[in-house]
Write an enzyme that holds these catalytic residues in place. Structure first.
Site, short mmCIF file in Angstrom:
data_model
loop_
_atom_site.label_atom_id
_atom_site.label_comp_id
_atom_site.label_asym_id
_atom_site.label_seq_id
_atom_site.Cartn_x
_atom_site.Cartn_y
_atom_site.Cartn_z
N SER A 275 3.09 2.07 -0.28
CA SER A 275 4.09 2.70 0.57
C SER A 275 5.28 1.76 0.72
O SER A 275 5.79 1.29 -0.29
CB SER A 275 3.45 3.05 1.92
OG SER A 275 4.33 3.82 2.71
N ARG B 262 5.61 10.54 15.32
CA ARG B 262 4.42 10.29 14.53
C ARG B 262 3.80 11.58 14.01
O ARG B 262 3.20 11.60 12.93
CB ARG B 262 3.38 9.53 15.37
CG ARG B 262 2.15 9.10 14.60
CD ARG B 262 2.48 8.11 13.51
NE ARG B 262 1.30 7.44 13.00
CZ ARG B 262 1.34 6.37 12.22
NH1 ARG B 262 2.49 5.85 11.84
NH2 ARG B 262 0.23 5.81 11.78
N ASP C 50 0.88 13.21 -3.30
CA ASP C 50 1.79 12.54 -2.36
C ASP C 50 3.11 13.31 -2.28
O ASP C 50 3.78 13.49 -3.29
CB ASP C 50 2.03 11.11 -2.87
CG ASP C 50 2.79 10.24 -1.88
OD1 ASP C 50 3.42 10.76 -0.95
OD2 ASP C 50 2.74 9.00 -2.03
N HIS D 8 -0.12 10.68 0.43
CA HIS D 8 0.41 9.33 0.55
C HIS D 8 -0.63 8.34 1.09
O HIS D 8 -0.58 7.15 0.79
CB HIS D 8 1.65 9.36 1.45
CG HIS D 8 2.39 8.07 1.47
ND1 HIS D 8 2.95 7.52 0.33
CD2 HIS D 8 2.64 7.18 2.47
CE1 HIS D 8 3.52 6.37 0.63
NE2 HIS D 8 3.36 6.15 1.92
N ASP D 9 -1.55 8.82 1.90
CA ASP D 9 -2.56 7.94 2.51
C ASP D 9 -3.71 7.56 1.57
O ASP D 9 -4.65 6.89 1.99
CB ASP D 9 -3.15 8.61 3.76
CG ASP D 9 -2.33 8.29 5.01
OD1 ASP D 9 -1.34 7.53 4.91
OD2 ASP D 9 -2.69 8.79 6.10
#
Lengths: 506, 506
Positions: free
Chosen positions: B227, B296, B443, B487-488
């Site tokens: 990232s 968030r 992602d 993405h994680d």
């Protein structure tokens, strides 16, 4: 605005604690280099910060806007819709809704183009997206360009020489139809968040009264819509299968998916967090223009797509001669900012919340629709029964679990496959109709797999029921080579959308 | 909170105007059906609304949280990082930054695992994502599991039997390194939004001091990150090409793209709109926990992907026995709500803004890097010159254009192709290094075309410069069949990430 002077004991303690910690790395000691020496010299001047305070002109602007609204107006645009610019249809019968609420009566704002023929067989109903009004095209009541101006008209894709074209503002909206900003006749106050939860199917059942009762149309020639309009078009076919000849759904879906719910969730939460939203009761005070602006900026991301932005904005900054800033700075940011600003007083915040929620809830699965019907009929039965006005509406409670959420796969009540088959069964009801489904590859909000799903389920059902080989279901997909406009393609690439629509209408 | 009682003339007028209009459709007339009769009966009771007021337990909770924070705490978690749980490196030399600001000195919090060998040739530097601390793994100072706990350790992918592994909190952060919550030694107040705009390259130049001056490492064995860490890893190779042997960039990019900037823009705008943010000066008062939570939630959407959510949450509601609500309701909503809630006091709001902005600004193009160097050297020269402390920082002005934005294609200063070649030239500098690039198909924040771009440009450069046939650039892409975590993935699919990393480290 400022809370800097609120200093309760715990916060004060925290400030002291963290200050002690953070200061530890910044104790001044003699520095060896010239640069360090310069700093040591400079910091002898007390209260001379190392770097200048950042400016926030975007926040200044917003505060000025609040002040101006409190002093002078302008009035929110949606409140300016007068009866002179739209037709109003009033239904004085109550309407019972999918999730248990009801409206004692309602009105629908509509506009029309072309002439209804003698046997009322040439009517086309246009369904709108979330925030659109009935003003799809200019007309004698309102000369301004409509949101589908070039799509409708003599010789155009929706040919008003041949068809009688009607467009309505959905119930829940704020452009003349009954919505949260309307007055509840039961107590004379605005509905606000006492407005009942709506579904997309509720919207089309309200429209159906206009079509059948006001216009006396027994069967629409076609039902057409894009985005939420694409949802409505399918819902109309499901609710009134025998009363529509041809069904067109553009950039729509048969059921919402989690990414789209997540994006709308954020829009709603941001709006509801604006203190001026005031739990929906802002009509006599400052409207939540900041929450509306932010919400629209998030929505705008979902309306357009990566490839277009890459070409159009890239990573260029609006003014590279200036320092980077936390206020809008890149071209893409100034674009989003402007889109938000333009919208923030154009639309009623509560309408946005309710209609956005209706989109989340959209689900044409058989189980879901059967349950909604049961709820509606139950409400109506209780309503007309002896104990008048004794409907037991469960309060709209927040479903936040008491236990914090933990990262684990959910235990599905029904399997993924069962869910899909349930949706197929829901669509089965109109699998014998002529249906045109259009999808756009660059759409991230209603991705192409959702339109493929509609076509696939309709075709499978048609074959399964021995109706046809699926030829009555036409599917068109616009690739990225044709449109990079994402979800907004239906507004921007009229020719690519219009040609298959014209062919399909015959 | 409530603004319901603010009634200035214009707003009052608006209220009256719109009420007149909205009421028009709701005038009570005799109704023909049983149901209507029931309504007529019911509305005789004054102030009995048609439907119940919706409940907002999510807003109740938030208000309770504010009250509790003012009364009792808890203190924001980031303020609890004590020097006992991390090592602190202090640099008393100033650092000059890419966009013209400077820090008179700074500190870096770091943690390490394994032992640095005699010739200091086995050091691996881990770069973190936006909000991570240096605590990648448990250690003697802090027994808690780290964010890459199972990735690092004896015999693990980053094998601490062989390597000396270091992880830092980036400057700009709030977990022990100098950031906006730190005190400016020049005046003894917190930097807050007087903190200078940072770049990702600034972050690695700060880390380089720790590596070279504190550890005496002349050449890292490897630089690795995912990232924003994947950005940093490339930036380190570009800034200190001869001081790193192997470069690993996971789910990173060489330059941000408009969708990612747009998503971070919304996060920042939402946070900056929380009145408690107070233009960055909230340290002695209520922290902007609502803005942090909302921010968030938006970020969480970008960290995970469609396919995982489709399987995991589908469109199930958290509690289908309840009425749908505007507060979190679908499973996906309760998940987002929880992710936001968990984070809202974990991280410093100003750190989030500055680091998020640094990610937007990330751009390894030659032109951009040359300009940054010129700015830095200029600042330093002025600093060490006669007129001490006379740096002309241009104020961070908002780049919002004075003219409203209109829908038109931008006029590019440089063409798309020139921009791409500029980026290729920026990467050229380290095209001879061993580089491993890993991308993940699901992602949406750092889409696979960005990792392909890195590899492609490095390979092209290597060939063009006659360095190699491109074999030194390894590219791994994980398809949706392997990871649906978006993405994680680097946090969740350790084996798929770890295996190519281990192979590459040799």
């Amino acid at each position: 605005m400022s809370t800097a002077h609120i200093m309760k004991p715990a916060i004060r303690r925290l400030a002291v604690l963290t200050r002690n910690f953070s200061t530890s790395g910044a104790v001044l000691r003699p520095r060896p280099t010239q640069a360090s020496a310069a700093i040591s010299a400079s910091i002898r001047t007390p209260r001379h910060a190392s770097n200048p305070q950042m400016a926030f002109p975007c926040l200044d602007k917003r505060e000025q806007k609040s002040q101006a609204l409190l002093n002078e107006g302008p009035e929110p645009a949606y409140s300016k819709i007068g009866r002179e610019s739209v037709h109003i249809y009033k239904s004085e019968e109550p309407i019972f809704l999918d999730y248990g609420g009801f409206l004692p009566g309602f009105q629908i704002a509509y506009e029309s183009w072309g002439i209804l023929n003698a046997d009322a067989s040439n009517a086309i109903l246009i369904h709108t997206g979330l925030s659109a009004s009935s003003h799809a095209k200019s007309n004698s009541l309102n000369q301004k360009s409509g949101w589908w101006e070039e799509f409708i008209g003599p010789g155009k894709y929706l040919d008003t020489d041949r068809y009688f074209v009607v467009c309505t503002n959905v119930i829940g909206g704020c452009y003349g139809s009954t919505g949260p900003s309307s007055v509840d006749p039961a107590d004379g106050d605005r509905y606000a968040t006492r407005f009942p939860i709506l579904s997309v199917n509720d919207m089309v059942r309200a429209q159906h009264r206009l079509i059948s009762q006001h216009f006396g149309v027994k069967k629409l020639y076609a039902s057409i819509g894009a985005s939420m309009g694409g949802m409505q078009s399918l819902a109309y076919a499901q609710e009134f299968t025998d009363e529509v000849e041809k069904v067109i759904s553009i950039s729509g879906c048969a059921k919402s998916h989690p990414y789209s719910i997540a994006m709308r969730h954020c829009q709603r939460q941001v709006l509801m967090s604006d203190p001026n939203w005031n739990r929906g009761f802002y009509y006599d005070s400052l409207p939540p223009h900041t929450g509306m602006k932010l919400s629209r900026e998030i929505a705008t991301i979902t309306y357009r797509s990566g490839p277009e932005w890459e070409t159009r904005f890239g990573t260029e900054r609006a003014d590279p001669s200036k320092q980077p800033a936390l206020c809008p700075d890149f071209l893409i940011e100034t674009y989003l900012d402007h889109q938000g600003e333009k919208f923030c007083l154009e639309y009623d915040a509560n309408s946005l919340l309710y209609i956005s929620k209706a989109m989340d809830l959209f689900n044409l699965s058989k189980t879901n629709r059967d349950k909604a019907e049961e709820t509606r009929l139950g409400s109506e039965a209780r309503f007309t029964g002896e104990s008048t006005r004794d409907i037991k509406f469960s309060s709209s409670e927040c479903a936040l679990p008491n236990e914090p959420y933990t990262e684990k796969p959910r235990r599905r009540v029904v399997s993924f496959e069962e869910e899909k088959d349930d949706l197929r069964q829901g669509l089965e009801k109109f699998a014998h109709k002529d249906v045109l489904v259009i999808g756009v590859e660059s759409d991230i909000l209603f991705p192409v797999w959702q339109q493929r799903e509609i076509s696939q389920f309709l075709k499978e059902s048609a074959k399964k029921l021995g109706i046809s080989n699926g030829d009555n279901i036409r599917h068109v997909e616009l690739g990225e080579d044709i449109s990079m406009y994402g979800h907004d393609t239906f507004l921007l690439s009229l020719d690519y959308i219009g040609q298959p629509v014209r062919d399909f209408l015959g």
